[in-house]
Enzyme design. Structure first.
Site, PDB file in Angstrom:
ATOM      1  CB  THR A   3      -2.773   1.290  -3.262  1.00 56.23           C
ATOM      2  OG1 THR A   3      -1.463   1.519  -2.500  1.00 56.23           O
ATOM      3  CG2 THR A   3      -3.465   0.156  -3.638  1.00 56.23           C
ATOM      4  CG  ASP A  58      -1.957   1.198   1.131  1.00 54.78           C
ATOM      5  OD1 ASP A  58      -2.519   2.245  -0.190  1.00 54.78           O
ATOM      6  OD2 ASP A  58      -2.778   1.318   1.728  1.00 54.78           O
ATOM      7  CB  ALA A  59       2.946   2.127  -2.255  1.00 53.73           C
ATOM      8  CE  LYS A  60      -3.877   5.227   0.208  1.00 53.25           C
ATOM      9  NZ  LYS A  60      -2.892   4.438   1.369  1.00 53.25           N
ATOM     10  NE  ARG A  61       6.140   4.273  -3.980  1.00 49.34           N
ATOM     11  CZ  ARG A  61       6.327   4.581  -2.302  1.00 49.34           C
ATOM     12  NH1 ARG A  61       5.065   4.773  -1.368  1.00 49.34           N
ATOM     13  NH2 ARG A  61       7.459   4.379  -1.242  1.00 49.34           N
TER      14      ARG A  61
END
Length: 276
Positions: free
Chosen positions: A121, A94-97
């Protein structure tokens, strides 16, 4: 892990639970602080207590990056432990890169080559060229932010264009030009309720990663009513509601009980899908 393998795990375990490893050193049981690596010791206990009850783990990178190199080492050890001991688990970074293409390519290399994680993510705001570098890896998944569970989601995601199309709907439609339901999932917050109906009209067959059940107040029953499809199509995450239920030396037992309660609710919701 492909879509069919994921569905087989769901049917076998009668669960579509993802345990979020949002591990905060200030919240873990105090006795673990004596360990050489308290974060990993906590994660290992959580994983061992819940692996037969869930189908995925989702370490949130912010909790590890906040501790610098030590935190990143704990994250890597956690991923390695899951892969070596519970290889049927779907791992979500869950890094939301999401950045310009060459930068996204480096993020993709980190998670898919160096760490060999199943999925990451990704934020869609910068468009196609910020997402497609993640899609060049066979067998790996992009989980695109669509409609999130936080209060601020209303600021942008629900805004409408002159034709009445909401921004999250545009994200869903446009992104299907980049990849199909064997390579892309979407984040949809559990607190969004009946919006799942609208989402399923656009992406009927995609898996949805659903945070917000438990501590954030989302309803599992409502999510299943409006969001479940013929292959379940849901990975429902619970973090705080499971991993921080107890701070004593018996925390792992309490964590297992909390996860078991959610899994039993999920088994009930899955009856129609499994028996179809």
């Amino acid at each position: 892990m492909n879509k069919q393998q994921l569905f087989e795990n769901i049917k076998r375990k009668k669960s579509f639970l993802c345990v979020g490893l949002d591990t905060d050193i200030k919240k873990i049981p105090e006795h673990l602080l004596k360990e050489e690596d308290p974060i990993f010791a906590f994660n290992k206990a959580i994983i061992d207590a819940t692996a037969d009850l869930c189908i995925a783990y989702k370490p949130n990178l912010a909790f590890y990056e906040s501790m610098g190199v030590k935190g990143w080492i704990s994250f890597e050890k956690t991923v390695k432990y899951i892969k070596e001991n519970y290889p049927d688990q779907f791992i979500i970074a869950d890094a939301k890169r999401g950045d310009i293409g060459n930068t996204s390519a480096m993020y993709a290399r980190t998670f898919f080559e160096e760490l060999d994680i199943d999925s990451v993510t990704v934020a869609p705001y910068m468009g196609e060229d910020s997402v497609t570098p993640f899609l060049t890896y066979e067998g790996k998944w992009v989980i695109l932010l669509a409609l999130t569970s936080n209060k601020g989601s209303h600021d942008f995601q629900l805004t409408e264009d002159p034709n009445g199309e909401r921004l999250f709907e545009k994200v869903l439609r446009k992104s299907q030009e980049w990849a199909g339901d064997e390579q892309m999932m979407y984040v949809v917050g559990a607190t969004q309720g009946r919006a799942f109906e609208d989402i399923r009209k656009i992406v009927p067959n995609h898996f949805l990663l659903v945070p917000g059940v438990g501590a954030q107040g989302g309803s599992l029953e409502e999510v299943c009513k409006y969001g479940m499809n013929s292959t379940c199509g849901l990975i429902v995450n619970s973090s705080r509601g499971i991993i921080y239920v107890d701070k004593t030396e018996k925390f792992a037992e309490a964590v297992r009980n909390a996860a078991k309660e959610v899994q039993q609710q999920m088994a009930e919701q899955l009856k129609g899908v499994i028996n179809a």
